[in-house]
Design a protein around this motif. Sequence first.
Motif, PDB file in Angstrom:
ATOM      1  N   GLY A 131      25.697  10.403 -38.183  1.00 44.52           N
ATOM      2  CA  GLY A 131      26.330   9.188 -37.192  1.00 44.52           C
ATOM      3  C   GLY A 131      27.206  10.051 -36.130  1.00 44.52           C
ATOM      4  O   GLY A 131      27.196   9.622 -34.860  1.00 44.52           O
ATOM      5  N   ILE A 132      27.959  11.174 -36.510  1.00 42.53           N
ATOM      6  CA  ILE A 132      28.762  11.560 -35.603  1.00 42.53           C
ATOM      7  C   ILE A 132      27.817  12.442 -34.491  1.00 42.53           C
ATOM      8  O   ILE A 132      28.113  12.673 -33.416  1.00 42.53           O
ATOM      9  CB  ILE A 132      30.006  12.662 -36.173  1.00 42.53           C
ATOM     10  N   GLY A 133      26.906  13.324 -35.072  1.00 46.41           N
ATOM     11  CA  GLY A 133      26.010  13.999 -34.282  1.00 46.41           C
ATOM     12  C   GLY A 133      25.376  13.120 -33.223  1.00 46.41           C
ATOM     13  O   GLY A 133      25.090  13.561 -31.951  1.00 46.41           O
ATOM     14  N   GLN A 134      25.013  11.965 -33.455  1.00 46.38           N
ATOM     15  CA  GLN A 134      24.303  10.962 -32.683  1.00 46.38           C
ATOM     16  C   GLN A 134      25.281  10.499 -31.455  1.00 46.38           C
ATOM     17  O   GLN A 134      24.862  10.466 -30.281  1.00 46.38           O
ATOM     18  CB  GLN A 134      23.912   9.712 -33.324  1.00 46.38           C
ATOM     19  N   ALA A 135      26.529  10.346 -31.948  1.00 44.06           N
ATOM     20  CA  ALA A 135      27.424  10.030 -30.799  1.00 44.06           C
ATOM     21  C   ALA A 135      27.863  11.148 -29.811  1.00 44.06           C
ATOM     22  O   ALA A 135      27.659  11.025 -28.606  1.00 44.06           O
ATOM     23  CB  ALA A 135      28.702   9.708 -31.505  1.00 44.06           C
ATOM     24  N   LEU A 136      27.695  12.444 -30.418  1.00 43.79           N
ATOM     25  CA  LEU A 136      28.090  13.766 -29.634  1.00 43.79           C
ATOM     26  C   LEU A 136      26.977  14.014 -28.907  1.00 43.79           C
ATOM     27  O   LEU A 136      27.081  14.708 -27.765  1.00 43.79           O
ATOM     28  CB  LEU A 136      28.577  14.837 -30.516  1.00 43.79           C
ATOM     29  N   ARG A 137      25.815  13.622 -29.075  1.00 43.98           N
ATOM     30  CA  ARG A 137      24.635  14.066 -28.262  1.00 43.98           C
ATOM     31  C   ARG A 137      24.856  13.387 -26.733  1.00 43.98           C
ATOM     32  O   ARG A 137      23.823  13.815 -26.072  1.00 43.98           O
ATOM     33  CB  ARG A 137      23.425  13.968 -28.936  1.00 43.98           C
ATOM     34  N   THR A 138      25.544  12.465 -26.596  1.00 43.38           N
ATOM     35  CA  THR A 138      25.798  11.777 -25.314  1.00 43.38           C
ATOM     36  C   THR A 138      26.284  12.531 -24.404  1.00 43.38           C
ATOM     37  O   THR A 138      26.298  12.610 -23.303  1.00 43.38           O
ATOM     38  CB  THR A 138      26.551  10.314 -25.672  1.00 43.38           C
ATOM     39  N   TRP A 139      27.232  13.583 -25.119  1.00 37.84           N
ATOM     40  CA  TRP A 139      27.785  14.620 -24.289  1.00 37.84           C
ATOM     41  C   TRP A 139      26.807  16.181 -24.349  1.00 37.84           C
ATOM     42  O   TRP A 139      26.632  16.630 -23.261  1.00 37.84           O
ATOM     43  CB  TRP A 139      29.040  15.216 -24.609  1.00 37.84           C
ATOM     44  N   TRP A 140      26.246  16.239 -25.240  1.00 38.68           N
ATOM     45  CA  TRP A 140      25.414  17.406 -25.553  1.00 38.68           C
ATOM     46  C   TRP A 140      23.961  17.299 -26.189  1.00 38.68           C
ATOM     47  O   TRP A 140      23.841  17.008 -27.069  1.00 38.68           O
ATOM     48  CB  TRP A 140      26.289  18.514 -26.212  1.00 38.68           C
ATOM     49  N   PRO A 141      23.244  16.863 -25.182  1.00 33.55           N
ATOM     50  CA  PRO A 141      21.868  16.553 -25.423  1.00 33.55           C
ATOM     51  C   PRO A 141      20.794  17.300 -26.538  1.00 33.55           C
ATOM     52  O   PRO A 141      20.077  16.869 -27.334  1.00 33.55           O
ATOM     53  CB  PRO A 141      20.909  15.899 -24.310  1.00 33.55           C
ATOM     54  N   ASP A 142      21.500  18.569 -26.361  1.00 28.93           N
ATOM     55  CA  ASP A 142      20.446  19.499 -27.062  1.00 28.93           C
ATOM     56  C   ASP A 142      21.265  19.852 -28.354  1.00 28.93           C
ATOM     57  O   ASP A 142      20.508  20.762 -29.211  1.00 28.93           O
ATOM     58  CB  ASP A 142      20.478  20.864 -26.282  1.00 28.93           C
ATOM     59  N   LEU A 143      22.271  19.168 -28.751  1.00 33.28           N
ATOM     60  CA  LEU A 143      23.137  19.427 -29.996  1.00 33.28           C
ATOM     61  C   LEU A 143      22.376  19.066 -31.219  1.00 33.28           C
ATOM     62  O   LEU A 143      21.655  17.825 -31.331  1.00 33.28           O
ATOM     63  CB  LEU A 143      24.232  18.674 -29.870  1.00 33.28           C
ATOM     64  N   VAL A 144      22.366  19.770 -32.255  1.00 37.02           N
ATOM     65  CA  VAL A 144      21.191  19.370 -33.516  1.00 37.02           C
ATOM     66  C   VAL A 144      22.529  19.859 -34.704  1.00 37.02           C
ATOM     67  O   VAL A 144      22.845  21.139 -34.721  1.00 37.02           O
ATOM     68  CB  VAL A 144      19.972  20.154 -33.745  1.00 37.02           C
ATOM     69  N   LEU A 145      22.846  18.955 -35.542  1.00 39.35           N
ATOM     70  CA  LEU A 145      23.786  19.294 -36.642  1.00 39.35           C
ATOM     71  C   LEU A 145      22.866  18.977 -38.058  1.00 39.35           C
ATOM     72  O   LEU A 145      22.355  18.039 -38.005  1.00 39.35           O
ATOM     73  CB  LEU A 145      24.958  18.241 -36.514  1.00 39.35           C
ATOM     74  N   SER A 146      22.926  20.006 -38.819  1.00 36.74           N
ATOM     75  CA  SER A 146      22.367  19.921 -39.865  1.00 36.74           C
ATOM     76  C   SER A 146      23.203  20.522 -41.209  1.00 36.74           C
ATOM     77  O   SER A 146      23.787  21.286 -41.115  1.00 36.74           O
ATOM     78  CB  SER A 146      20.979  20.646 -39.904  1.00 36.74           C
ATOM     79  N   LEU A 147      22.840  19.826 -42.326  1.00 36.28           N
ATOM     80  CA  LEU A 147      23.394  20.224 -43.632  1.00 36.28           C
ATOM     81  C   LEU A 147      22.784  21.552 -44.133  1.00 36.28           C
ATOM     82  O   LEU A 147      21.461  21.701 -43.731  1.00 36.28           O
ATOM     83  CB  LEU A 147      23.497  19.148 -44.702  1.00 36.28           C
ATOM     84  N   ASP A 148      23.473  22.312 -44.818  1.00 29.99           N
ATOM     85  CA  ASP A 148      22.612  23.546 -45.485  1.00 29.99           C
ATOM     86  C   ASP A 148      22.861  23.204 -47.068  1.00 29.99           C
ATOM     87  O   ASP A 148      23.960  24.095 -47.420  1.00 29.99           O
ATOM     88  CB  ASP A 148      23.781  24.908 -44.913  1.00 29.99           C
ATOM     89  N   PRO A 149      21.838  22.630 -47.658  1.00 32.74           N
ATOM     90  CA  PRO A 149      22.264  22.555 -48.972  1.00 32.74           C
ATOM     91  C   PRO A 149      22.077  23.955 -49.774  1.00 32.74           C
ATOM     92  O   PRO A 149      22.533  24.011 -50.874  1.00 32.74           O
ATOM     93  CB  PRO A 149      20.965  21.533 -49.461  1.00 32.74           C
TER      94      PRO A 149
END
Length: 375
Positions: free
Chosen positions: A318-336
């Motif tokens: 949810g936070i990554g979707q909002a931040l991509r309005t500033w940074w379209p190439d941003l990818v946030l992923s968990l590292d299990p």
Amino acid sequence: MRLFGRKASPPGARPALVRSMPSGIGTAEWPRSYEAQVREAYLGNAVAQRAVRMVAEGCGGVPFYAMPEGHRAEALLRTTSAAQGLFETVASQLLLHGNAFVQIICDAEGIPAELYALRPERVTIEPDAQGWPTAYLYRAGETVTRLAADGLGRPALVHLKTMHPLDDHYGLGCLGAAAGAVAIHNAATRWNKALLDNAARPSGALVYDPGEPGAALSADQFERLRAEMEASFSGTANAGRPMLLEGGLKWQAMSLSPADMDFVGLKAAAAREIALAFGVPPMLLGLPGDNTYANYSEANRALWRQTILPTADKILGGIGQALRTWWPDLVLSLDPDGVPALAADRERLWSQLSAADFLTDGEKRVMLGFAEDKP
């Protein structure tokens, strides 16, 4: 004559013993407001507080990464704001309230510089004529702050919520489902405390036996006897103290039945229901008599796989979707793979792939999450 509907109750009829919640489910009197439920569950119940903290602290410790590597959004998510860890706070709010509101505070250049989690019970959604959220009203005391839901294509606030089948705008927390179990657990605790204060049993009864039929104690004698009993023979400090009885008084010992004393089992059952509502295996809370999981490690993996990782993924997504309005190439992923509790699963996967001779080294690397070597 009335053919349909309820028959009118006669005057002085006995009132109903059970009241109904708005949902139609019969329930006893336990708190229904969010603040009252938080005080009863999180502030006043050890099982509920520990269950919420286990999930929230687990979400706060889940490793994640941002692409491109070294992106400033990663440092933004890891920064503590107003002495609160973002993931831990948001996870607690989702569990308790069902909603989490993260304000995006920008610098002078309009770039996100801080993420702050607002208290969800203070936020009200302001919809338009079609029912779509247009703004969020944050009330703190007498001050009301209006945050636009979509200002110039960039949100000022991120709304995260859990599923609520009967509400279009707000999510559903776990407090309502756990309210009955919390009330039972707290009532059993108070009952046991009262038993402990009275030597863990009703000590007995004084029987007046004057030898004459129909004789009874006078009012003054009764009040004096009760005052002496409360002052000298009630409570844990006077447990086992011998009594000196006057003529005409006989002591009749009493005790509770096994069913009345079975509050240990009642509390354990309520505690398991509380743990179930918050998605925590009861074994991890030290509850007796729970053999759902073969061992502690299996229960710990179930907690991470079924509760912590899905909650952390919801927050990060949810936070990554909002931040991509500033940074379209941003990818946030968990590292299990960086979670110690899941090391056994990772080791099992490595062993299976190592024994798979029909796979190439490149295919094995891809299945493990690595980039395939280029020739």
